[in-house]
Design a protein around this motif. Structure first.
Motif, PDB file in Angstrom:
ATOM      1  N   ARG A 120      -7.851  58.146  58.616  1.00  0.00           N
ATOM      2  CA  ARG A 120      -6.465  57.696  58.798  1.00  0.00           C
ATOM      3  C   ARG A 120      -6.136  57.392  60.254  1.00  0.00           C
ATOM      4  N   TYR A 179      13.162  66.393  57.547  1.00  0.00           N
ATOM      5  CA  TYR A 179      11.923  66.961  57.000  1.00  0.00           C
ATOM      6  C   TYR A 179      11.959  68.487  56.991  1.00  0.00           C
ATOM      7  N   ILE A 182       9.511  70.583  54.594  1.00  0.00           N
ATOM      8  CA  ILE A 182       8.121  70.423  55.009  1.00  0.00           C
ATOM      9  C   ILE A 182       7.884  71.122  56.339  1.00  0.00           C
ATOM     10  N   SER A 186       5.351  74.378  55.665  1.00  0.00           N
ATOM     11  CA  SER A 186       3.949  73.945  55.713  1.00  0.00           C
ATOM     12  C   SER A 186       3.181  74.714  56.776  1.00  0.00           C
ATOM     13  N   LEU A 189       0.386  70.468  59.394  1.00  0.00           N
ATOM     14  CA  LEU A 189       1.175  69.245  59.329  1.00  0.00           C
ATOM     15  C   LEU A 189       0.411  68.056  59.900  1.00  0.00           C
ATOM     16  N   ILE A 191       1.720  64.712  61.857  1.00  0.00           N
ATOM     17  CA  ILE A 191       2.961  64.293  62.507  1.00  0.00           C
ATOM     18  C   ILE A 191       2.749  62.956  63.214  1.00  0.00           C
ATOM     19  N   ARG A 192       3.678  62.037  62.961  1.00  0.00           N
ATOM     20  CA  ARG A 192       3.693  60.767  63.681  1.00  0.00           C
ATOM     21  C   ARG A 192       4.755  60.847  64.768  1.00  0.00           C
ATOM     22  N   LYS A 208       8.143  61.505  62.156  1.00  0.00           N
ATOM     23  CA  LYS A 208       7.800  61.697  60.744  1.00  0.00           C
ATOM     24  C   LYS A 208       6.865  62.892  60.616  1.00  0.00           C
ATOM     25  N   LEU A 209       7.127  63.738  59.604  1.00  0.00           N
ATOM     26  CA  LEU A 209       6.297  64.902  59.330  1.00  0.00           C
ATOM     27  C   LEU A 209       5.819  64.852  57.889  1.00  0.00           C
ATOM     28  N   GLU A 210       4.578  65.235  57.653  1.00  0.00           N
ATOM     29  CA  GLU A 210       4.085  65.386  56.285  1.00  0.00           C
ATOM     30  C   GLU A 210       3.170  66.600  56.198  1.00  0.00           C
ATOM     31  N   ARG A 211       3.095  67.162  55.019  1.00  0.00           N
ATOM     32  CA  ARG A 211       2.282  68.353  54.804  1.00  0.00           C
ATOM     33  C   ARG A 211       0.803  67.992  54.847  1.00  0.00           C
ATOM     34  N   LEU A 212       0.013  68.848  55.500  1.00  0.00           N
ATOM     35  CA  LEU A 212      -1.438  68.693  55.527  1.00  0.00           C
ATOM     36  C   LEU A 212      -2.031  69.819  54.690  1.00  0.00           C
TER      37      LEU A 212
END
Length: 224
Positions: A120, A179, A182, A186, A189, A191-192, A208-212
């Motif tokens: 990614r 977020y 999350i 979490s 993470l 993170i962008r 932006k945050l998303e779970r890893l």
């Protein structure tokens, strides 16, 4: 260490210094009175490697060894001979370290997902110092700290750790609220954000945050 407090650790060390090294797990129990739960925590952390026991074998033996109590004759146990058990995989060993002690001295959970992160284009911590200031990048890691100082006007500071180092994250109040679940729940993470470099310190201003997802569960120190 999980289930082993400072007092118990002191007893183990002082008994060894006074009466010599422990012969095996059962000897440890007879001389210190450790419980099965405490033996399992030590076994999970690899504390019995010096007895020639793999972690799986030590976990299996813990229940039988716990039947040995101070003042009892050695070898009085109803359990049969232990089976031959396979060793733990690298990931299982990392998970065991994290569960028992909160750290993994020989490995890092992010290493086991690095190939997917590389696909990614997610940068490692050691790559951020050479990335241009102001660049928008993706990073990923284990959350080690969440902090919101009273003077920060709603800004939350996160620290991520990957297998190469630490990453400083700045979350505005708006990003944190967007977020929130999350960010709070979490253990790791992706993170962008935009790189911001000042006086030799590199921060990532998150957008932006998303779970890893990780197989190994980790813990963080939050809001202190």
């Amino acid at each position: 260490m999980k289930s082993i407090g400072e007092g118990t650790a002191t007893v183990i060390v002082e008994e060894r210094e006074k009466n010599g090294r422990y012969a095996d797990m059962a000897d440890l129990v007879r001389r210190t009175g450790l419980t099965a739960v405490q033996l399992e925590a030590l076994a999970t952390a690899g504390a019995f490697d010096g007895f020639g026991l793999s972690r799986r074998q030590a976990l299996w033996d813990a229940g039988r060894a716990a039947e040995e109590r101070p003042g009892h004759l050695s070898g009085v146990s109803s359990a049969g001979p232990p089976p031959t058990l396979p060793g733990m995989s690298e990931m299982e060993t990392t998970m065991a370290d994290l569960w028992a002690t909160g750290i993994s001295p020989d490995d890092h959970p992010i290493r086991h997902v690095r190939a997917a992160l590389d696909t990614r284009g997610i940068l490692r911590a050691d790559q951020l110092s050479t990335a241009p200031d102001g660049t928008r990048v993706l990073v990923g890691g284990v959350v080690t700290h969440r902090q919101r100082p009273a003077t920060a006007s709603g800004v939350t500071f996160l620290n991520l750790e990957d297998e190469t180092g630490m990453i400083n994250i700045i979350c505005s109040g708006g990003v944190w609220n967007r977020y929130r679940r999350i960010a709070r729940e979490s253990s790791a993470l992706i993170i962008r954000g935009r790189l911001e470099r000042s006086q030799g310190v590199t921060n990532l201003v998150a957008d932006k945050l998303e779970r890893l997802p990780l197989a190994a569960r980790t813990t963080s120190r939050d809001f202190r």
